[in-house]
Design an enzyme around this catalytic site. Structure first.
Site, PDB file in Angstrom:
ATOM      1  N   ASN A  44       0.848  -1.111   0.058  1.00  0.00           N
ATOM      2  CA  ASN A  44       0.187  -0.004   0.055  1.00  0.00           C
ATOM      3  C   ASN A  44       0.719   1.267  -0.078  1.00  0.00           C
ATOM      4  OD1 ASN A  44      -1.625  -1.778   2.404  1.00  0.00           O
ATOM      5  ND2 ASN A  44      -2.788  -1.370   0.381  1.00  0.00           N
ATOM      6  N   HIS A  72      -2.455  -6.410  -2.861  1.00  0.00           N
ATOM      7  CA  HIS A  72      -2.378  -5.048  -3.807  1.00  0.00           C
ATOM      8  C   HIS A  72      -1.035  -4.944  -4.588  1.00  0.00           C
ATOM      9  CE1 HIS A  72      -6.169  -3.590  -2.261  1.00  0.00           C
ATOM     10  NE2 HIS A  72      -5.780  -3.754  -1.195  1.00  0.00           N
TER      11      HIS A  72
END
Length: 262
Positions: A44, A72
């Site tokens: 992130n 992610h």
């Protein structure tokens, strides 16, 4: 630095955007008792989603040496331009075998080889290969090279992370959980000598909703409408754990939670 028989590892939770990067740089710059190795989850690190090459370099300069990932990791398409050339930038090892990048690495720390393995949980996450089976396969190879192995278990469910801790108890030096961004208070050394914590927490804004701006989160949760999530502003904190490992046995001697506030 620790004695010649011990290695100190600082493992930082998910770094969230610019506030997270800044607090990590601040925190590492203030440390008097420097760890031998700094690892951080960076899925992130760039605007809350993925990581860019420039942000990776920024964190390297701050003192982070190994970078783990999660669901992610591939949010930014530019990562495909550099991940395969970055041996210490990891993505979960249970992605398909031909996925760009690598799921584990070996790094030399003061003459001692340390392995870092990145796994992604499957409960409420991507339907990847079993992280338990993949861990078995990779550990068989890593054990030939080192007895110090650190595992980042990036997962949604507490139960899946706890299960991985017990599954690898006595087989690795540490299992630390990431992804949920809230630090848990269950840090301990398991009976087999494996340091464990369910979640390291995050490095990022403390007044957001797990690091993200409240407005977008409220629109999603209360109004039940789509919203783009932005990294929150305001003060930040760096959270993680410091682990001391015996280099002869590969077993953890201690694990302490760390929190650093602006």
């Amino acid at each position: 630095m620790n004695s010649p028989t011990n290695i100190s590892v600082l493992f930082l939770g998910d770094i969230i955007g610019r506030p997270g990067r800044n607090i990590v740089k601040h925190y590492l710059g203030t440390l008097e008792n420097k760890p031998d190795l700094v690892i951080a989850n960076v899925e992130n690190a760039s605007h809350g989603f993925g990581i860019t090459s420039s942000n990776l370099s920024e964190l390297k300069e701050a003192g982070v040496s190994v970078f783990s990932g999660g669901n992610h990791t591939f949010d930014r398409k530019e990562i495909f331009d550099f991940i395969s050339n970055e041996p210490y930038l990891l993505r979960p090892a249970n992605y398909p075998e031909d996925t760009a990048g690598q799921g584990h690495c070996l790094i030399d720390v003061n003459g001692t080889q340390i392995a870092v393995l990145n796994l992604l949980g499957r409960e409420l996450m991507k339907p990847l290969r079993s992280p338990f089976m993949v861990a078995d396969e990779i550990l068989a190879k890593l054990k030939e090279k080192t007895n110090i192995i650190l595992v980042d278990m990036h997962a949604e469910l507490t139960a899946e992370k706890v299960a991985m801790g017990w599954y690898l108890n006595g087989r690795v030096s540490a299992v630390v959980g990431t992804h949920t961004h809230v630090q848990t208070a269950d840090n301990r050394v398991l009976p087999g000598g494996t340091a464990y914590i369910t979640d390291l927490g995050c490095c990022g804004p403390i007044n957001g909703i797990i690091g993200m701006d409240q407005k977008g989160a409220f629109r999603r949760m209360i109004d039940q409408l789509p919203a783009h999530l932005e990294v929150a502003g305001g003060p930040a904190a760096a959270c993680g754990a410091r682990i001391v490992i015996n280099t002869s046995s590969g077993k953890a001697e201690s694990i302490e939670r760390v929190q650093f506030f602006e």
